[in-house]
Design an enzyme around this catalytic site. Structure first.
Site, PDB file in Angstrom:
ATOM      1  CG  MET A  30      16.372  81.579   6.919  1.00  0.00           C
ATOM      2  SD  MET A  30      15.074  82.666   6.132  1.00  0.00           S
ATOM      3  CE  MET A  30      13.458  81.894   6.185  1.00  0.00           C
ATOM      4  N   GLY A  31      17.707  78.543  10.148  1.00  0.00           N
ATOM      5  CA  GLY A  31      17.114  77.466  12.202  1.00  0.00           C
ATOM      6  C   GLY A  31      16.299  76.743  11.539  1.00  0.00           C
ATOM      7  CG  HIS A  34      13.669  69.868   9.079  1.00  0.00           C
ATOM      8  ND1 HIS A  34      14.546  69.249   8.007  1.00  0.00           N
ATOM      9  CD2 HIS A  34      13.338  71.622   9.091  1.00  0.00           C
ATOM     10  CE1 HIS A  34      14.389  70.059   7.053  1.00  0.00           C
ATOM     11  NE2 HIS A  34      13.688  71.337   7.493  1.00  0.00           N
ATOM     12  CG  HIS A  37      17.629  71.912   7.903  1.00  0.00           C
ATOM     13  ND1 HIS A  37      17.005  72.358   8.613  1.00  0.00           N
ATOM     14  CD2 HIS A  37      17.672  73.857   6.948  1.00  0.00           C
ATOM     15  CE1 HIS A  37      16.085  73.880   8.483  1.00  0.00           C
ATOM     16  NE2 HIS A  37      16.518  74.273   7.715  1.00  0.00           N
ATOM     17  CD  GLN A 155      16.909  79.146  -2.083  1.00  0.00           C
ATOM     18  OE1 GLN A 155      15.763  80.756  -0.770  1.00  0.00           O
ATOM     19  NE2 GLN A 155      17.311  77.884  -0.974  1.00  0.00           N
TER      20      GLN A 155
END
Length: 282
Positions: A30-31, A34, A37, A155
């Site tokens: 989702m942008g 960091h 990611h 998740q």
């Protein structure tokens, strides 16, 4: 590095890769990227000929509109970080109408017991939103592998169940949690903390470590009481939950069963920011 805003354009370009039997890796984000990611992207680069990074703040997985509005967005900074990692990255940054084909609504899923606890209990409809957007991304990209951090461990299990429910042929790769120097699980939300808050937030990590160190010595009830007490002594925190569950099905653990793999899970608010973390306990 290429930037796509339309999934039809992305699909057309990916067709050439697939025609050569090239392996495609997808890193959904989702942008507000960091180093955590980037560690996922690097693993995807190591294991695939082409990597697609999606940058999309998905409106259907936020039960709190304020949380959606406050979610950090920095596309230019994200692209700079990715280009510094590799030029062999394609970025898909769509508008909601493009990804959802004009009907921005969640599909209803039955993830069984996996969605009844912790995040599913406290964030109604959250996993329907997650499942809906990932199903659309998986179908848009048709990757061989998709990469997810274990910070969002619940998740991760939901996504694996999603591939079964939707009969999707891809490998879901779970990657280790990337942490701040003080142990806090790295998250885009950390950017909303003050410098002091960022340091205080290490209580979450330290509490999980304490639970791990004492898992074989105390009962589950004693562990939960002790962790709750740690947060009660720190009024700047609001502890939403501390749970101990089996690592494979997230079944609530009420007594230490020896060989059963268990994880501790924490969600807490600090400075109005909701933070989550988890850790294997045995």
């Amino acid at each position: 590095m290429e930037l796509f805003s339309k999934k039809l354009d992305l699909a057309k370009s990916l067709t050439e890769i697939k025609a050569k039997n090239g392996q495609i890796g997808l890193v959904p984000t989702m942008g507000a990227l960091h180093p955590g990611h980037l560690s996922l992207v690097q693993q995807a680069l190591d294991e695939n000929e082409q990597v697609v990074v999606s940058i999309f703040v998905n409106p259907t997985q936020f039960d709190n509109p304020s949380d959606l509005n406050k979610y950090p967005r920095d596309l230019e900074g994200d692209l700079d970080l990715l280009s510094g990692l590799s030029q062999n990255i394609w970025v898909y940054n769509p508008e909601p109408d493009d990804l959802y084909d004009g009907d921005v609504r969640s599909k209803s899923y039955d993830f069984g017991a996996l969605e009844q606890v912790m995040e599913g209990r406290f964030r109604q409809g959250h996993f329907d939103g997650v499942g809906s957007v990932l199903n659309l991304l998986f179908r848009a990209v048709s990757p061989n592998r998709a990469y997810f951090g274990e910070k969002d461990y619940q998740q991760l299990l939901i996504v694996k169940e999603l591939t079964r429910l939707e009969s999707l042929d891809l490998e879901i790769v779970g990657c280790p949690i990337y942490r701040e120097p003080n142990g806090l699980a790295m998250s885009s939300r950390n950017k909303r903390l003050s410098e002091d808050g960022l340091q205080q937030a290490s209580l979450i990590y330290q509490s999980l470590l304490w639970a791990k160190d004492h898992f074989d010595q105390l009962s589950i009830a004693e562990l939960k009481t002790a962790i709750n007490r740690r947060f009660e002594l720190r009024p700047e925190f609001e502890l939403e939950y501390f749970e101990i569950a089996t690592a494979d099905q997230l079944e609530t653990v009420t007594e230490n069963q020896g060989e059963t793999s268990c994880r501790g899970f924490i969600a807490a608010f600090l400075e109005g920011v909701r933070l989550i973390d988890n850790m294997g306990l045995n």
